[in-house]
Design a protein around this motif. Structure first.
Motif, PDB file in Angstrom:
ATOM      1  N   SER A 143       0.858  -1.181   0.000  1.00 44.99           N
ATOM      2  CA  SER A 143       0.000   0.000   0.000  1.00 44.99           C
ATOM      3  C   SER A 143       0.895   1.231   0.000  1.00 44.99           C
ATOM      4  CB  SER A 143      -0.894   0.004   1.248  1.00 44.99           C
ATOM      5  OG  SER A 143      -1.665   1.187   1.332  1.00 44.99           O
ATOM      6  N   ASP A 144       0.295   2.409  -0.318  1.00 44.40           N
ATOM      7  CA  ASP A 144       1.038   3.644  -0.094  1.00 44.40           C
ATOM      8  C   ASP A 144       0.846   4.108   1.349  1.00 44.40           C
ATOM      9  OD1 ASP A 144      -1.538   4.688   0.026  1.00 44.40           O
ATOM     10  OD2 ASP A 144      -1.356   5.856  -1.818  1.00 44.40           O
ATOM     11  N   PHE A 145      -0.003   3.382   2.092  1.00 44.31           N
ATOM     12  CA  PHE A 145      -0.269   3.599   3.511  1.00 44.31           C
ATOM     13  C   PHE A 145      -0.639   5.051   3.821  1.00 44.31           C
ATOM     14  CE2 PHE A 145       2.069  -0.408   3.593  1.00 44.31           C
ATOM     15  CZ  PHE A 145       1.208  -1.167   4.372  1.00 44.31           C
ATOM     16  N   GLN A 146      -1.522   5.595   2.982  1.00 43.09           N
ATOM     17  CA  GLN A 146      -2.183   6.859   3.259  1.00 43.09           C
ATOM     18  C   GLN A 146      -3.599   6.555   3.733  1.00 43.09           C
ATOM     19  OE1 GLN A 146      -0.401   9.826   2.965  1.00 43.09           O
ATOM     20  NE2 GLN A 146       1.259   8.380   2.572  1.00 43.09           N
ATOM     21  N   VAL A 147      -4.149   7.416   4.594  1.00 39.14           N
ATOM     22  CA  VAL A 147      -5.484   7.174   5.146  1.00 39.14           C
ATOM     23  C   VAL A 147      -6.502   6.994   4.025  1.00 39.14           C
ATOM     24  CG1 VAL A 147      -7.357   8.144   6.520  1.00 39.14           C
ATOM     25  CG2 VAL A 147      -4.995   8.424   7.267  1.00 39.14           C
ATOM     26  N   GLY A 148      -7.242   5.899   4.091  1.00 37.91           N
ATOM     27  CA  GLY A 148      -8.245   5.578   3.089  1.00 37.91           C
ATOM     28  C   GLY A 148      -7.758   4.683   1.973  1.00 37.91           C
ATOM     29  N   ARG A 167      -8.255  -1.542   4.491  1.00 41.28           N
ATOM     30  CA  ARG A 167      -8.095  -0.104   4.272  1.00 41.28           C
ATOM     31  C   ARG A 167      -7.257   0.502   5.395  1.00 41.28           C
ATOM     32  NH1 ARG A 167      -9.742  -1.944   0.378  1.00 41.28           N
ATOM     33  NH2 ARG A 167     -11.451  -1.259  -1.008  1.00 41.28           N
ATOM     34  N   VAL A 168      -6.500   1.546   5.073  1.00 38.89           N
ATOM     35  CA  VAL A 168      -5.710   2.269   6.067  1.00 38.89           C
ATOM     36  C   VAL A 168      -6.631   3.215   6.828  1.00 38.89           C
ATOM     37  CG1 VAL A 168      -3.778   3.849   6.453  1.00 38.89           C
ATOM     38  CG2 VAL A 168      -3.648   2.133   4.630  1.00 38.89           C
ATOM     39  N   LEU A 169      -6.629   3.127   8.152  1.00 39.55           N
ATOM     40  CA  LEU A 169      -7.482   3.968   9.000  1.00 39.55           C
ATOM     41  C   LEU A 169      -6.732   5.167   9.568  1.00 39.55           C
ATOM     42  CD1 LEU A 169      -9.338   1.156  11.002  1.00 39.55           C
ATOM     43  CD2 LEU A 169     -10.081   2.303   8.912  1.00 39.55           C
ATOM     44  N   GLU A 170      -5.470   4.970   9.956  1.00 36.80           N
ATOM     45  CA  GLU A 170      -4.645   6.042  10.504  1.00 36.80           C
ATOM     46  C   GLU A 170      -3.218   5.862   9.995  1.00 36.80           C
ATOM     47  OE1 GLU A 170      -4.980   6.751  14.783  1.00 36.80           O
ATOM     48  OE2 GLU A 170      -6.716   5.408  14.815  1.00 36.80           O
ATOM     49  N   LEU A 177       0.374   3.645  12.915  1.00 42.89           N
ATOM     50  CA  LEU A 177      -0.218   3.111  11.694  1.00 42.89           C
ATOM     51  C   LEU A 177      -1.322   2.143  12.085  1.00 42.89           C
ATOM     52  CD1 LEU A 177      -0.076   2.728   8.541  1.00 42.89           C
ATOM     53  CD2 LEU A 177       1.462   0.799   9.002  1.00 42.89           C
ATOM     54  N   VAL A 178      -2.505   2.296  11.450  1.00 38.24           N
ATOM     55  CA  VAL A 178      -3.643   1.421  11.744  1.00 38.24           C
ATOM     56  C   VAL A 178      -4.313   1.040  10.428  1.00 38.24           C
ATOM     57  CG1 VAL A 178      -5.813   1.131  13.000  1.00 38.24           C
ATOM     58  CG2 VAL A 178      -4.043   2.655  13.922  1.00 38.24           C
ATOM     59  N   TYR A 179      -4.590  -0.253  10.242  1.00 43.65           N
ATOM     60  CA  TYR A 179      -5.377  -0.656   9.086  1.00 43.65           C
ATOM     61  C   TYR A 179      -6.241  -1.873   9.411  1.00 43.65           C
ATOM     62  CZ  TYR A 179      -1.175  -3.639   8.127  1.00 43.65           C
ATOM     63  OH  TYR A 179      -0.103  -4.504   8.196  1.00 43.65           O
ATOM     64  N   LYS A 210      -8.860  -5.206  13.193  1.00 44.06           N
ATOM     65  CA  LYS A 210      -7.898  -4.180  12.763  1.00 44.06           C
ATOM     66  C   LYS A 210      -6.610  -4.340  13.560  1.00 44.06           C
ATOM     67  CE  LYS A 210      -8.886  -0.239  15.848  1.00 44.06           C
ATOM     68  NZ  LYS A 210      -9.659  -0.963  16.872  1.00 44.06           N
ATOM     69  N   VAL A 211      -5.501  -3.882  12.971  1.00 44.52           N
ATOM     70  CA  VAL A 211      -4.210  -3.952  13.631  1.00 44.52           C
ATOM     71  C   VAL A 211      -3.629  -2.546  13.712  1.00 44.52           C
ATOM     72  CG1 VAL A 211      -2.989  -4.480  11.449  1.00 44.52           C
ATOM     73  CG2 VAL A 211      -1.932  -5.046  13.646  1.00 44.52           C
ATOM     74  N   SER A 212      -3.058  -2.208  14.875  1.00 43.52           N
ATOM     75  CA  SER A 212      -2.443  -0.896  15.063  1.00 43.52           C
ATOM     76  C   SER A 212      -0.996  -1.064  15.497  1.00 43.52           C
ATOM     77  CB  SER A 212      -3.217  -0.072  16.090  1.00 43.52           C
ATOM     78  OG  SER A 212      -3.183  -0.681  17.362  1.00 43.52           O
ATOM     79  N   PHE A 213      -0.145  -0.183  14.995  1.00 41.69           N
ATOM     80  CA  PHE A 213       1.274  -0.164  15.337  1.00 41.69           C
ATOM     81  C   PHE A 213       1.590   1.204  15.939  1.00 41.69           C
ATOM     82  CE2 PHE A 213       0.525  -2.749  11.607  1.00 41.69           C
ATOM     83  CZ  PHE A 213       1.234  -3.916  11.827  1.00 41.69           C
ATOM     84  N   ASP A 214       1.980   1.224  17.197  1.00 38.15           N
ATOM     85  CA  ASP A 214       2.360   2.469  17.862  1.00 38.15           C
ATOM     86  C   ASP A 214       3.853   2.468  18.116  1.00 38.15           C
ATOM     87  OD1 ASP A 214      -0.068   4.198  18.508  1.00 38.15           O
ATOM     88  OD2 ASP A 214      -0.758   2.223  19.140  1.00 38.15           O
ATOM     89  N   ILE A 215       4.510   3.558  17.728  1.00 46.05           N
ATOM     90  CA  ILE A 215       5.967   3.669  17.812  1.00 46.05           C
ATOM     91  C   ILE A 215       6.328   4.809  18.755  1.00 46.05           C
ATOM     92  CG2 ILE A 215       8.081   4.069  16.499  1.00 46.05           C
ATOM     93  CD1 ILE A 215       6.529   3.118  13.995  1.00 46.05           C
TER      94      ILE A 215
END
Length: 266
Positions: A143-148, A167-170, A177-179, A210-215
């Motif tokens: 993905s280009d990992f932009q929202v939507g 879909r990318v959510l955040e 990053l969340v999708y 959904k999966v979220s990655f917090d850094i």
């Protein structure tokens, strides 16, 4: 690792981890009900487990929920168990669970690991296709990992790209990053020979997760918190990702810290 071994040496702390392994995301009150000791004593044991990284906590409204974090134990396995033997050990553990009828009643998966890299490079590793392929054995999300944006998927190196509705959510570079995740798709059926066609088709009806990655910066590196949630209790996909994510994230850590292509053993 000294803190991990110290934490695991106490039977009460092992009992707390066993309780979280049976049902993740418990409050202090819920954990206390299984132990014959004061709330203050349980709190002290949980603090030692948190310091060792074996337990992580999240706020949900007014409640503080405790989650088991398998990353430190996985790091120990990486140090002393070869990649080849890890596959055999995982298979035996899976057989033991099946024979004992150990059902999973959780609705989320949590994994926290520390990587010697910058938050910016870690985010790139999660979003750049060329980087992703290094620890997904040539496959993985694209993905280009932009929202939507769509998150497309390859399930094998050089294989076809699939759109399974993700879909990318955040997307906040260097931070979060969340999708959404896919359900069981027809292209995956070949990897589940133990299921009949009808049994596999029924898995398609599981709810979307959904999966979220917090850094976060942490010392000389970065802290990565992965939360995969939105499952119904006992979801088959939760069982699958609970085995898959530790392996993938371990490979990610290897690539970022050593520059070597990880040995993918899923």
């Amino acid at each position: 690792m000294d803190a991990v071994f110290k934490a695991l040496a106490d039977p009460t702390r092992r009992a707390l981890l066993d309780g979280l392994n049976r049902r993740n995301g418990q409050t202090l009150r819920e954990l206390c009900t299984e132990l014959d000791m004061t709330r203050q004593a349980v709190t002290k044991h949980l603090a030692i487990l948190e310091d060792a990284g074996l337990v992580v906590t999240f706020r949900k409204g007014r409640e503080k929920l405790h989650h088991l974090n398998a990353a430190p134990v996985n790091d120990i396995a990486d140090r002393w168990i070869s990649r080849y033997d890890q596959g055999r050990a995982r298979a035996l553990a899976g057989l033991k669970q099946a024979l004992e009828g150990n059902a999973m009643g959780d609705t989320s998966f949590v994994y926290v690991t520390y990587i010697k890299t910058t938050p910016e490079k870690l985010y790139r590793a999660l979003t750049e296709p060329e980087f992703i392929r290094r620890y997904f054995d040539g496959a993985g999300p694209e993905s280009d990992f932009q929202v939507g944006s769509k998150v497309l998927w390859k399930i094998e190196s050089g294989g076809q790209t699939h759109d399974w509705g993700q879909r990318v959510l955040e997307a906040e570079p260097g931070k979060r990053l969340v999708y959404t995740w896919h359900t069981y798709e027809p292209e995956m059926e070949q990897y589940f020979p133990h299921l009949t066609h009808e049994e596999f088709a029924a898995l398609k009806d599981e709810q979307v997760s959904k999966v979220s990655f917090d850094i976060e910066p942490s010392g000389e590196g970065a802290k990565l918190t992965v939360v995969h949630d939105g499952f119904a209790p006992g979801a088959e996909m939760l069982k699958g990702i609970s085995q898959g994510w530790p392996e993938i994230l371990s490979n990610l850590k290897t690539v970022l810290e050593t520059g070597e292509r990880a040995a993918f053993t899923l």
